[in-house]
Design an enzyme around this catalytic site. Structure first.
Site, PDB file in Angstrom:
ATOM      1  N   CYS A 114      18.424  68.282  85.932  1.00 42.23           N
ATOM      2  CA  CYS A 114      17.948  69.421  86.733  1.00 42.23           C
ATOM      3  C   CYS A 114      16.900  69.009  87.764  1.00 42.23           C
ATOM      4  CB  CYS A 114      17.357  70.497  85.825  1.00 42.23           C
ATOM      5  SG  CYS A 114      18.498  71.027  84.562  1.00 42.23           S
ATOM      6  N   HIS A 254      12.451  75.410  89.208  1.00 37.46           N
ATOM      7  CA  HIS A 254      13.787  75.275  88.628  1.00 37.46           C
ATOM      8  C   HIS A 254      14.095  76.546  87.831  1.00 37.46           C
ATOM      9  CE1 HIS A 254      17.217  73.942  86.505  1.00 37.46           C
ATOM     10  NE2 HIS A 254      16.605  73.603  85.383  1.00 37.46           N
ATOM     11  N   ASN A 284      21.259  78.687  85.006  1.00 32.60           N
ATOM     12  CA  ASN A 284      20.730  77.349  85.266  1.00 32.60           C
ATOM     13  C   ASN A 284      21.823  76.509  85.914  1.00 32.60           C
ATOM     14  OD1 ASN A 284      19.786  74.729  85.168  1.00 32.60           O
ATOM     15  ND2 ASN A 284      19.102  74.824  83.036  1.00 32.60           N
TER      16      ASN A 284
HETATM   17  N1  ACO Z   1      23.080  85.099  71.722  1.00 36.17           N
HETATM   18  C1  ACO Z   1      22.521  85.632  70.632  1.00 36.17           C
HETATM   19  N2  ACO Z   1      21.758  84.944  69.784  1.00 36.17           N
HETATM   20  C2  ACO Z   1      21.545  83.646  70.063  1.00 36.17           C
HETATM   21  C3  ACO Z   1      22.100  83.023  71.182  1.00 36.17           C
HETATM   22  C4  ACO Z   1      22.907  83.805  72.037  1.00 36.17           C
HETATM   23  N3  ACO Z   1      23.474  83.303  73.138  1.00 36.17           N
HETATM   24  N4  ACO Z   1      21.716  81.726  71.208  1.00 36.17           N
HETATM   25  C5  ACO Z   1      20.943  81.545  70.120  1.00 36.17           C
HETATM   26  N5  ACO Z   1      20.839  82.701  69.434  1.00 36.17           N
HETATM   27  C6  ACO Z   1      20.093  82.950  68.211  1.00 36.17           C
HETATM   28  C7  ACO Z   1      19.843  81.702  67.412  1.00 36.17           C
HETATM   29  O1  ACO Z   1      20.948  81.423  66.568  1.00 36.17           O
HETATM   30  C8  ACO Z   1      18.619  82.089  66.624  1.00 36.17           C
HETATM   31  O2  ACO Z   1      19.008  82.883  65.537  1.00 36.17           O
HETATM   32  P1  ACO Z   1      18.270  82.742  64.117  1.00 36.17           P
HETATM   33  O3  ACO Z   1      16.839  83.109  64.379  1.00 36.17           O
HETATM   34  O4  ACO Z   1      19.006  83.720  63.277  1.00 36.17           O
HETATM   35  O5  ACO Z   1      18.441  81.321  63.731  1.00 36.17           O
HETATM   36  C9  ACO Z   1      17.845  82.980  67.583  1.00 36.17           C
HETATM   37  O6  ACO Z   1      18.792  83.425  68.570  1.00 36.17           O
HETATM   38  C10 ACO Z   1      16.701  82.287  68.279  1.00 36.17           C
HETATM   39  O7  ACO Z   1      17.168  81.047  68.799  1.00 36.17           O
HETATM   40  P2  ACO Z   1      16.225  80.085  69.583  1.00 36.17           P
HETATM   41  O8  ACO Z   1      16.979  78.867  70.004  1.00 36.17           O
HETATM   42  O9  ACO Z   1      14.965  79.876  68.811  1.00 36.17           O
HETATM   43  O10 ACO Z   1      15.909  80.994  70.858  1.00 36.17           O
HETATM   44  P3  ACO Z   1      14.856  80.736  71.994  1.00 36.17           P
HETATM   45  O11 ACO Z   1      13.977  81.891  72.117  1.00 36.17           O
HETATM   46  O12 ACO Z   1      14.225  79.360  71.908  1.00 36.17           O
HETATM   47  O13 ACO Z   1      15.762  80.735  73.293  1.00 36.17           O
HETATM   48  C11 ACO Z   1      16.766  79.207  74.846  1.00 36.17           C
HETATM   49  C12 ACO Z   1      16.796  79.768  73.426  1.00 36.17           C
HETATM   50  C13 ACO Z   1      17.047  80.327  75.814  1.00 36.17           C
HETATM   51  C14 ACO Z   1      17.847  78.130  74.952  1.00 36.17           C
HETATM   52  C15 ACO Z   1      15.390  78.579  75.147  1.00 36.17           C
HETATM   53  O14 ACO Z   1      14.998  77.759  74.071  1.00 36.17           O
HETATM   54  C16 ACO Z   1      15.363  77.774  76.407  1.00 36.17           C
HETATM   55  O15 ACO Z   1      15.466  78.291  77.503  1.00 36.17           O
HETATM   56  N6  ACO Z   1      15.146  76.456  76.330  1.00 36.17           N
HETATM   57  C17 ACO Z   1      14.980  75.641  77.498  1.00 36.17           C
HETATM   58  C18 ACO Z   1      16.278  75.268  78.140  1.00 36.17           C
HETATM   59  C19 ACO Z   1      16.017  74.462  79.413  1.00 36.17           C
HETATM   60  O16 ACO Z   1      15.028  74.646  80.080  1.00 36.17           O
HETATM   61  N7  ACO Z   1      16.874  73.538  79.763  1.00 36.17           N
HETATM   62  C20 ACO Z   1      16.559  72.813  80.983  1.00 36.17           C
HETATM   63  C21 ACO Z   1      17.207  71.620  81.084  1.00 36.17           C
HETATM   64  S1  ACO Z   1      18.962  71.748  81.103  1.00 36.17           S
HETATM   65  C22 ACO Z   1      19.548  70.332  81.879  1.00 36.17           C
HETATM   66  O17 ACO Z   1      18.826  69.463  82.229  1.00 36.17           O
HETATM   67  C23 ACO Z   1      21.027  70.199  82.162  1.00 36.17           C
END
Ligand code: ACO
Length: 356
Positions: A114, A254, A284
């Site tokens: 990214c 980003h 993203n």
């Molecule tokens: N829909 C519904 N529920 C979901 C989904 C979904 N799409 N995805 C995960 N959940 C659930 C999980 O299973 C979990 O359930 P549980 O509590 O029963 O286990 C719950 O939601 C919470 O999951 P988390 O992963 O803890 O959710 P979080 O609040 O951390 O959000 C996210 C996840 C959006 C991916 C976040 O962590 C994030 O944005 N991370 C950064 C990503 C990023 O910046 N990437 C950049 C680089 S990418 C690249 O370089 C190509």
């Protein structure tokens, strides 16, 4: 006399297929409310089966060249930042240069996930400032939809396809690219990875069956690292330009997660009117995210000559980058350029059946 690198042309391309959160809810156990609340994403664009990374790049690049009024034959170098090239070999940049008619341009691809566009911008600026090249096209492009596991709700809801391009030109006029900071930390390797298809795990039936050619991500680890590193990269880029947060007129972060953007805003007290956001429309788009946001910020009258823009990105690796621009071009040039910005309009059709 100092040679500066000015952005004289800009363009973007978003595929016309729209995939909404409701479309995704038909594929995996998710819902609009979860995706919007956790990420800020409402929809993303998905490249059509016959669209390639080269095609997306060329569409964005043609706009950038039209805005600048530069003949492609005048290009010295084409840099394509992508982690989703057309082929592992040859480089997409070379195909883009040929398709554009950039007959005397050199070309190379660059992979910093990214953060790739900012790495490309720093590289292009160095070529211009050194006097080696005068006209450098920098493209950030991805077709991430082809590298997603559409049964993994923790990743497939996050990403989208698109391209953004800028033209850097040598000038003795002040302004343009003022400062950069580039960062990497290979300790993040396992946190965002496509495990197979490289030399460690070459493609095999087993790797395909195990879906190892798609993005795997430890979301919450990445989230924590990103919120901290985005702030550090922002400050480091500003330091290299001799500026502080207060000197910045527009922040282009980003577009990975609205909560990450809000957290950086909160850290520095940056108001919404200085923070451009378009994640709700595109998700993203990795290396395309920053240039697409920049182009839309310009199209939304957020940028005028003399403004200082800080761009910051974070991605797989880990990598991160920051870049400071003093804007010099007339934003209305984009409206005058034939064909330019036409693809910024409303989507032409929806992908109601989410057939990807
Ligand atoms: N829909 C519904 N529920 C979901 C989904 C979904 N799409 N995805 C995960 N959940 C659930 C999980 O299973 C979990 O359930 P549980 O509590 O029963 O286990 C719950 O939601 C919470 O999951 P988390 O992963 O803890 O959710 P979080 O609040 O951390 O959000 C996210 C996840 C959006 C991916 C976040 O962590 C994030 O944005 N991370 C950064 C990503 C990023 O910046 N990437 C950049 C680089 S990418 C690249 O370089 C190509």
């Amino acid at each position: 006399m100092t040679t500066n690198a000015l952005i004289t042309g800009w363009g973007m391309y978003a595929p016309s297929h729209v995939m909404t959160n409701d479309d995704l809810a038909k594929l995996v156990d998710t819902n609009d409310e979860w995706i919007v609340t956790r990420t800020g994403i409402r929809e993303r664009r998905i490249a059509a089966d016959d669209e390639t990374t080269t095609m997306l790049s060329v569409n964005a690049a043609r706009d950038a060249l039209a805005v600048a009024g530069l003949d492609p034959a005048e290009l010295d170098l084409v840099i394509v930042a992508t982690c989703t090239p057309d082929y592992p070999l040859p480089a997409t940049s070379v195909l883009v240069a040929s398709e554009l008619g950039a007959t005397r341009a050199a070309g190379f691809d660059l992979q910093a996930a990214c953060s790739g566009f900012l790495y490309g911008l720093a590289s292009g600026t160095s070529f211009v400032r050194s006097g080696m090249y005068r006209n450098v096209l920098v493209i950030g492009v991805e077709i991430l939809s082809r590298f997603l596991d559409w049964s993994d709700r923790s990743t497939c809801v996050l990403f989208g396809d698109g391209a953004g391009a800028v033209l850097l030109q040598a000038s003795d006029q002040p302004g343009g690219m003022l400062g950069f900071d580039l960062f990497s930390d290979g300790g993040g390797c396992e946190a965002i990875i496509v495990p197979a298809g490289g030399s460690i795990n070459p493609a095999s039936h087993a790797t395909v069956d195990a879906r190892q050619h798609t993005i795997k991500m430890l979301g919450s680890e990445v989230y924590k690292y990103a919120t901290r590193q985005m702030g550090e990269s922002a400050l480091a880029a500003l330091r290299s330009a001799g500026m502080t947060v207060d000197d910045v007129d527009q922040f282009v972060f980003h577009q990975a997660n609205l909560r990450i953007i809000h957290s950086v805003q909160k850290q520095f007290g940056i108001p919404d009117e200085k923070t451009f956001v378009n994640i709700e429309k595109y998700g993203n788009t990795s290396a395309a995210s920053v240039p697409m946001a920049l182009v839309e910020a310009i199209a939304s009258d957020r940028v005028k000559p003399g403004d200082r823009i800080l761009m910051v990105a974070f991605g797989a690796g880990y990598t991160a980058g920051g870049a400071v621009i003093e804007w010099t071009a007339d934003p209305s040039r984009a409206l005058l350029a034939p064909g330019s910005q036409t693809r910024l309009g409303e989507p032409q059709r929806t992908l109601a059946d989410a057939a990807v």
